[in-house]
Design a protein around this motif. Sequence first.
Motif, PDB file in Angstrom:
ATOM      1  N   ALA A  63      -9.217  -8.399  -5.200  1.00 40.74           N
ATOM      2  CA  ALA A  63      -8.416  -7.181  -5.315  1.00 40.74           C
ATOM      3  C   ALA A  63      -6.927  -7.530  -5.269  1.00 40.74           C
ATOM      4  O   ALA A  63      -6.127  -6.946  -6.010  1.00 40.74           O
ATOM      5  CB  ALA A  63      -8.765  -6.199  -4.199  1.00 40.74           C
ATOM      6  N   LEU A  88      -5.960  -0.990  -1.239  1.00 41.36           N
ATOM      7  CA  LEU A  88      -6.792  -0.719  -0.063  1.00 41.36           C
ATOM      8  C   LEU A  88      -7.864  -1.796   0.112  1.00 41.36           C
ATOM      9  O   LEU A  88      -8.147  -2.231   1.227  1.00 41.36           O
ATOM     10  CB  LEU A  88      -7.415   0.673  -0.160  1.00 41.36           C
ATOM     11  CG  LEU A  88      -6.421   1.838  -0.096  1.00 41.36           C
ATOM     12  CD1 LEU A  88      -7.122   3.160  -0.361  1.00 41.36           C
ATOM     13  CD2 LEU A  88      -5.691   1.850   1.235  1.00 41.36           C
ATOM     14  N   ARG A  89      -8.439  -2.244  -1.010  1.00 42.35           N
ATOM     15  CA  ARG A  89      -9.420  -3.337  -0.932  1.00 42.35           C
ATOM     16  C   ARG A  89      -8.746  -4.640  -0.512  1.00 42.35           C
ATOM     17  O   ARG A  89      -9.306  -5.410   0.268  1.00 42.35           O
ATOM     18  CB  ARG A  89     -10.131  -3.506  -2.279  1.00 42.35           C
ATOM     19  CG  ARG A  89     -11.159  -2.417  -2.518  1.00 42.35           C
ATOM     20  CD  ARG A  89     -11.973  -2.595  -3.778  1.00 42.35           C
ATOM     21  NE  ARG A  89     -12.501  -3.931  -3.934  1.00 42.35           N
ATOM     22  CZ  ARG A  89     -12.631  -4.547  -5.105  1.00 42.35           C
ATOM     23  NH1 ARG A  89     -12.271  -3.954  -6.219  1.00 42.35           N
ATOM     24  NH2 ARG A  89     -13.132  -5.765  -5.152  1.00 42.35           N
ATOM     25  N   THR A 125       0.832  -1.204   0.000  1.00 45.27           N
ATOM     26  CA  THR A 125       0.000   0.000   0.000  1.00 45.27           C
ATOM     27  C   THR A 125       0.871   1.261   0.000  1.00 45.27           C
ATOM     28  O   THR A 125       0.592   2.216  -0.738  1.00 45.27           O
ATOM     29  CB  THR A 125      -0.953  -0.002   1.209  1.00 45.27           C
ATOM     30  OG1 THR A 125      -1.732  -1.197   1.162  1.00 45.27           O
ATOM     31  CG2 THR A 125      -1.867   1.201   1.215  1.00 45.27           C
ATOM     32  N   ALA A 128      -6.407   1.969  -5.056  1.00 45.88           N
ATOM     33  CA  ALA A 128      -7.744   1.507  -4.659  1.00 45.88           C
ATOM     34  C   ALA A 128      -7.746  -0.004  -4.472  1.00 45.88           C
ATOM     35  O   ALA A 128      -8.332  -0.525  -3.504  1.00 45.88           O
ATOM     36  CB  ALA A 128      -8.781   1.921  -5.696  1.00 45.88           C
ATOM     37  N   LEU A 174      -3.758   5.285  -9.512  1.00 50.09           N
ATOM     38  CA  LEU A 174      -4.891   5.466  -8.591  1.00 50.09           C
ATOM     39  C   LEU A 174      -5.725   4.192  -8.485  1.00 50.09           C
ATOM     40  O   LEU A 174      -6.197   3.838  -7.399  1.00 50.09           O
ATOM     41  CB  LEU A 174      -5.746   6.655  -9.036  1.00 50.09           C
ATOM     42  CG  LEU A 174      -5.034   8.012  -9.008  1.00 50.09           C
ATOM     43  CD1 LEU A 174      -5.912   9.099  -9.607  1.00 50.09           C
ATOM     44  CD2 LEU A 174      -4.590   8.365  -7.595  1.00 50.09           C
ATOM     45  N   VAL A 175      -5.866   3.485  -9.602  1.00 52.73           N
ATOM     46  CA  VAL A 175      -6.559   2.190  -9.575  1.00 52.73           C
ATOM     47  C   VAL A 175      -5.783   1.216  -8.698  1.00 52.73           C
ATOM     48  O   VAL A 175      -6.369   0.486  -7.881  1.00 52.73           O
ATOM     49  CB  VAL A 175      -6.732   1.626 -11.007  1.00 52.73           C
ATOM     50  CG1 VAL A 175      -7.180   0.174 -10.984  1.00 52.73           C
ATOM     51  CG2 VAL A 175      -7.710   2.483 -11.801  1.00 52.73           C
TER      52      VAL A 175
END
Length: 136
Positions: A78, A69-70, A22, A66, A62-63
Amino acid sequence: MTNTAVNSPNVLDASAAVRRVTMLAGSYAAVSVTTVTALAAAGASAAQPVWIRLGIVAVSSLVLVALTLRAARGSSGAYRRVRIVSTVMLAATVVIVALPGMFPVWMRLEQAACALLLAGVALIAHGRTLRTHFAK
């Protein structure tokens, strides 16, 4: 009373690995978005391929954030996508850096920095700790 399953070394190792992924993905996004923002703010007249590549990189970063984070919340789907996106974007970035003359030197240097961050994401994501953790 302590839950031994939650505090086991494998879960703690996986948690640390997810945090590293992350953090690296966030750094990749920060570099990518900052580059696009700085270029736009400077009113630089870059060639269309430069804008297209930087736009793709910024959106994909950015994808990736995300998805990480998932994955950090336990989504195995994810996690699989983090592995795929980081590997594909790393390969594409290495090609950009390796091709002489296609893009300006400053962009190739920025992409090299992105490649290093993506390599970290891909290596950790493909590592045994996370593969084992998300196989459950």
